[in-house]
Scaffold this active site. Structure first.
Site, PDB file in Angstrom:
ATOM      1  N   GLY A 102       0.813  -1.215   0.000  1.00 34.83           N
ATOM      2  CA  GLY A 102       0.000   0.000   0.000  1.00 34.83           C
ATOM      3  C   GLY A 102       0.842   1.259   0.000  1.00 34.83           C
ATOM      4  CE1 TYR A 103       5.895   5.271   2.690  1.00 36.24           C
ATOM      5  CE2 TYR A 103       7.287   3.651   1.585  1.00 36.24           C
ATOM      6  CZ  TYR A 103       7.126   4.892   2.167  1.00 36.24           C
ATOM      7  OH  TYR A 103       8.180   5.767   2.223  1.00 36.24           O
TER       8      TYR A 103
END
Length: 259
Positions: free
Chosen positions: A150-151
């Site tokens: 996600g990051y």
């Protein structure tokens, strides 16, 4: 460094400026003569109250508060450094990332820059000058599927957004750049190394080696320091980098294995 660069009188907003590379960037910009406003959820004792605004930049309202403070306290802005970023997502790969986790990664790593730029860039365009620096990450090229999908995706989105923005506003006198750090030896990363070391039955240096191995190795043999990140950002924000725009500068000790 002070004799080489001059940021005298540059009105500067630096997000996430209370710790790590953000704090180092705030300190260097002040040393070089910039008028700095920084923001985080809470102020550290070392920061004067007049150069700090408390806000949660993961929200629309928080970004509005900061944009208003820039106008009220600085009367506009010459340099914006989007340092804010990070991840609280759990490990476990894609299946561990639900709606809330994905939204949190985007709200921390992409949307604050989008919202603050939207509020502050018109002033830069009107004055015909300005610099916007988006701090991305090498993980947009080297995501760690166990923990940072996600990051990494959010930072990749920030990078593409930054490139598009640079093409739009460069003809209007505003430079837009990206800085992509690898592993930075901050207080938080040292704590992570210590925790990994304890789990593996080794010392802190051994914990650092575990992190470097997870990244595929760092040819330089060590992480970057917060001061080194700040040095690069200060140069790119200065008039000495006056013809540089639209590009991404990787500072990772050689971690990314391709050109």
């Amino acid at each position: 460094m002070g004799g080489f660069l001059n940021l005298q009188g540059k009105r500067t907003l630096i997000t996430g400026g209370t710790q790590g590379a953000g704090a180092a960037t705030v300190a260097l910009f002040r040393e070089l003569g910039a008028t700095v406003l920084t923001t985080a959820r809470s102020r550290t004792a070392t920061l004067p109250a007049e150069m700090f605004v408390a806000a949660d930049l993961t929200t629309v309202q928080g970004c509005q508060v900061v944009a208003g403070a820039v106008q009220d306290r600085l009367g506009g802005v010459d340099i914006i450094v989007h340092m804010l970023g990070g991840s609280s997502a759990p490990g476990g790969g894609f299946a561990a990332l639900g709606e809330a986790e994905w939204q949190a990664e985007l709200n921390l790593n992409l949307m604050p820059a989008v919202r603050l730029d939207r509020a502050l860039l018109p002033g830069m365009v009107a004055q015909g000058s300005g610099v916007v620096i988006h701090v991305t990450s090498i993980q947009r090229l080297l995501p760690l599927p166990e923990a940072t999908t996600g990051y990494a995706a959010a930072k990749a989105a920030l990078s593409v957004y930054s490139k598009s923005l640079s093409k739009e506003v460069a003809p209007k006198g505003v430079r837009v750049l990206r800085v992509a750090p690898g592993w930075i030896e901050t207080e938080a990363s040292v704590r992570l190394a210590e925790r990994l070391a304890e789990e593996a039955g080794t010392d802190t240096e051994g914990g650092k080696q575990i992190i470097m191995q997870a990244l595929g190795g760092i040819p330089l043999g060590r992480p970057s320091t917060p001061a080194e990140i700040a040095n690069l950002i200060a140069f790119l924000g200065s008039d000495r980098a006056g013809s540089i725009t639209g590009t991404e500068y990787v500072i990772d000790g050689g971690t990314v294995p391709t050109a």
